[in-house]
Write an enzyme that holds these catalytic residues in place. Structure first.
Site, PDB file in Angstrom:
ATOM      1  N   HIS A 119       0.836  -1.208   0.000  1.00  0.00           N
ATOM      2  CA  HIS A 119       0.000   0.000   0.000  1.00  0.00           C
ATOM      3  C   HIS A 119       0.872   1.260   0.000  1.00  0.00           C
ATOM      4  CE1 HIS A 119      -4.070  -1.650   0.591  1.00  0.00           C
ATOM      5  NE2 HIS A 119      -3.485  -2.592   1.327  1.00  0.00           N
ATOM      6  N   ASP A 143      -7.425  -2.764  -1.288  1.00  0.00           N
ATOM      7  CA  ASP A 143      -8.327  -3.654  -0.572  1.00  0.00           C
ATOM      8  C   ASP A 143      -9.708  -3.457  -1.173  1.00  0.00           C
ATOM      9  OD1 ASP A 143      -6.207  -4.351   1.021  1.00  0.00           O
ATOM     10  OD2 ASP A 143      -6.806  -3.081   2.711  1.00  0.00           O
ATOM     11  N   ASP A 148     -13.181  -9.822   5.552  1.00  0.00           N
ATOM     12  CA  ASP A 148     -14.171  -8.839   5.111  1.00  0.00           C
ATOM     13  C   ASP A 148     -13.718  -8.061   3.880  1.00  0.00           C
ATOM     14  OD1 ASP A 148     -12.160  -7.391   6.303  1.00  0.00           O
ATOM     15  OD2 ASP A 148     -13.497  -6.168   7.577  1.00  0.00           O
ATOM     16  N   HIS A 176      -7.367  -8.317  -0.416  1.00  0.00           N
ATOM     17  CA  HIS A 176      -6.204  -7.474  -0.707  1.00  0.00           C
ATOM     18  C   HIS A 176      -5.549  -7.989  -1.981  1.00  0.00           C
ATOM     19  CE1 HIS A 176      -2.236  -5.486   0.064  1.00  0.00           C
ATOM     20  NE2 HIS A 176      -1.797  -6.575  -0.554  1.00  0.00           N
TER      21      HIS A 176
END
Length: 259
Positions: free
Chosen positions: A189, A196, A229, A232
């Site tokens: 990131h 994500d 949830d 990535h």
């Protein structure tokens, strides 16, 4: 704001003309078909240059299972195969040669800032609510370029899932942002190489499985710690600036996705 629709229609019509008309339109540098980038020649295996590199950014998401398209400006077999998959996905003549029809579709897909139709810098530029690509290990310009390639891969993934929307919950993170959310110390990131994602119309497992074909060398999803949830996805294999080896790392055990 997207380029004027009438302008796009006129250019697409011109690019579809047969014979000598194609050569005239494609070879004319001043005939800007898009506010972002205009190709001025057909591209195929053996050709090289910045125009190839620009094409590679846009077809990076069509790399195929476990593969990537290097952004090296060399039109080799991997680039040709990715172009062919792009052409097949959009109902074009699938010959692996980038010409008028392929460019017309790319012009239709990209906005004036070069982002693809369904993703934007506002979604990718700072996971903690900031704006811009500063504060990471790379220059803001390089990070922005990495994020652009990430967006084009996401566009391909979206298309592969049946043109169903994907939502980005986190893209680029500055060092401060990454520390705030508890990200890995050398997270992808930080480089603009990761996103994500979730979806309203596709399951997380559909996303994780699909991403294997869209140029993502890093995939973590359901069954991997703290990833039940979201999924990535990243491009770690192409990152020569981080501290990790350029390898493929997939783990979404609940979805049957692994190395």
């Amino acid at each position: 704001m997207r380029v004027n629709t009438l302008k796009r229609v006129a250019v697409a019509f011109a690019l579809a003309l047969p014979g000598a008309a194609i050569a005239t339109v494609v070879a004319a540098p001043a005939a800007h078909a898009d506010g972002c980038y205009t190709w001025t020649r057909n591209l195929y295996q053996g050709r090289s240059g910045n125009d190839v590199r620009q094409l590679q950014i846009r077809v990076a998401g069509w790399a195929g299972y476990r593969d990537i398209v290097e952004n090296d400006g060399q039109y080799g077999p991997k680039t040709a195969a990715a172009v062919k998959r792009f052409q097949q996905a959009y109902g074009l003549r699938a010959d692996g040669i980038a010409g008028p029809q392929t460019y017309a579709k790319l012009y239709q897909l990209q906005d004036n800032d070069c982002t693809p139709a369904h993703f934007s810098h506002s979604e990718l530029d700072n996971g903690c609510g900031g704006s811009g690509y500063s504060g990471g290990p790379l220059s803001a310009a390089q990070t922005r370029q990495n994020a652009l390639r990430t967006m084009w891969k996401l566009e391909a993934l979206r298309k592969s899932l049946g043109d169903k929307p994907l939502d980005v919950s986190s893209g680029f993170r500055s060092r401060a942002c990454n520390n705030q959310v508890g990200g890995a110390s050398d997270s992808q990131h930080l480089y603009g190489n990761a996103a994500d994602v979730t979806a309203r119309s596709s399951s997380l497992c559909q996303i994780a499985r699909g991403a294997r074909n869209n140029g993502f060398s890093g995939i973590y999803g359901p069954g991997y710690p703290d990833h039940d949830d979201h999924v990535h996805v990243d491009s770690r294999r192409e990152n020569n600036s981080d501290q990790s080896s350029n390898t493929t790392s997939w783990s979404a055990p609940d979805c049957g996705v692994g190395n």
